[in-house]
Design a protein around this motif. Structure first.
Motif, PDB file in Angstrom:
ATOM      1  N   ALA A 149      16.847   4.808 -57.650  1.00 42.90           N
ATOM      2  CA  ALA A 149      15.313   5.421 -57.877  1.00 42.90           C
ATOM      3  C   ALA A 149      14.538   4.335 -58.507  1.00 42.90           C
ATOM      4  O   ALA A 149      14.918   3.196 -59.032  1.00 42.90           O
ATOM      5  N   LYS A 150      13.294   4.263 -58.108  1.00 43.35           N
ATOM      6  CA  LYS A 150      12.242   3.249 -58.252  1.00 43.35           C
ATOM      7  C   LYS A 150      11.003   3.689 -58.645  1.00 43.35           C
ATOM      8  O   LYS A 150      10.535   4.765 -58.232  1.00 43.35           O
ATOM      9  N   ILE A 151      10.356   3.173 -59.559  1.00 50.55           N
ATOM     10  CA  ILE A 151       8.804   3.468 -60.164  1.00 50.55           C
ATOM     11  C   ILE A 151       8.174   2.480 -60.091  1.00 50.55           C
ATOM     12  O   ILE A 151       8.500   1.310 -60.601  1.00 50.55           O
ATOM     13  N   THR A 152       6.994   2.220 -59.457  1.00 51.77           N
ATOM     14  CA  THR A 152       6.162   1.013 -59.260  1.00 51.77           C
ATOM     15  C   THR A 152       5.290   0.946 -60.424  1.00 51.77           C
ATOM     16  O   THR A 152       5.146   1.822 -61.247  1.00 51.77           O
ATOM     17  N   SER A 153       4.485  -0.093 -60.732  1.00 44.83           N
ATOM     18  CA  SER A 153       3.560  -0.237 -61.772  1.00 44.83           C
ATOM     19  C   SER A 153       2.508   0.769 -61.756  1.00 44.83           C
ATOM     20  O   SER A 153       1.770   1.058 -62.901  1.00 44.83           O
ATOM     21  N   ASP A 154       2.152   1.168 -60.613  1.00 41.24           N
ATOM     22  CA  ASP A 154       1.243   2.199 -60.432  1.00 41.24           C
ATOM     23  C   ASP A 154       1.921   3.725 -60.253  1.00 41.24           C
ATOM     24  O   ASP A 154       1.146   4.623 -59.790  1.00 41.24           O
ATOM     25  N   ASN A 155       3.128   3.802 -60.632  1.00 43.52           N
ATOM     26  CA  ASN A 155       3.651   4.949 -60.682  1.00 43.52           C
ATOM     27  C   ASN A 155       4.101   5.884 -59.444  1.00 43.52           C
ATOM     28  O   ASN A 155       4.212   6.945 -59.532  1.00 43.52           O
ATOM     29  N   CYS A 156       4.186   5.104 -58.417  1.00 42.54           N
ATOM     30  CA  CYS A 156       4.620   5.636 -57.114  1.00 42.54           C
ATOM     31  C   CYS A 156       6.330   5.678 -57.406  1.00 42.54           C
ATOM     32  O   CYS A 156       6.900   4.663 -57.744  1.00 42.54           O
ATOM     33  N   VAL A 157       6.984   6.688 -56.942  1.00 45.47           N
ATOM     34  CA  VAL A 157       8.089   6.528 -57.104  1.00 45.47           C
ATOM     35  C   VAL A 157       8.951   6.886 -55.483  1.00 45.47           C
ATOM     36  O   VAL A 157       8.460   7.364 -54.794  1.00 45.47           O
ATOM     37  N   ASP A 158      10.156   6.645 -55.612  1.00 41.51           N
ATOM     38  CA  ASP A 158      10.894   6.455 -54.263  1.00 41.51           C
ATOM     39  C   ASP A 158      12.489   6.831 -54.710  1.00 41.51           C
ATOM     40  O   ASP A 158      12.910   6.220 -55.764  1.00 41.51           O
TER      41      ASP A 158
END
Length: 119
Positions: A47-56
């Motif tokens: 699981a990943k969350i980017t600095s602008d809160n996009c997740v995958d």
């Protein structure tokens, strides 16, 4: 630098919430991931969350796991809510930046937290 918590021993179908607290790293400014290492297998990003809160998510956990940030940046914490756990979710869970932190030339990993799911 990174401390994971919240793991445990659960039955299949149950839930757990993992927490990742960071020190000296501002988690809200970077992409953060939860990685899993099952016995005898390579560590994988689940699981990943980017600095602008996009997740995958990796396909095997999509729809069951939710990664999120603590809204209060002062708490500097990232979570992984895991639902409908399966035995194949068992392993040591680590949080880290994406890509992983490199300190003095080596990838840095915290202690991780063990998740064991019994059938």
């Amino acid at each position: 630098q990174l401390v994971e918590s919240g793991g445990g021993f659960v039955q299949a179908g149950e839930s757990l919430r993992l927490s990742c607290a960071a020190f000296k790293i501002r988690l809200w400014r970077v992409a953060v991931g939860w990685y899993r290492q099952a016995p005898g297998k390579q560590r994988e990003l689940v699981a990943k969350i980017t600095s602008d809160n996009c997740v995958d998510y990796v396909d095997s956990v999509r729809g069951r796991f939710t990664i999120s940030r603590e809204r209060d940046n002062a708490k500097n914490t990232v979570y992984l809510q895991m639902a409908d756990l399966k035995p194949e979710d068992s392993g040591v869970y680590y949080c880290n930046t994406v890509p992983p932190l490199v300190i003095r030339g080596d990838n840095y990993w915290g202690p991780g937290t063990q998740v064991t799911v019994s059938s």
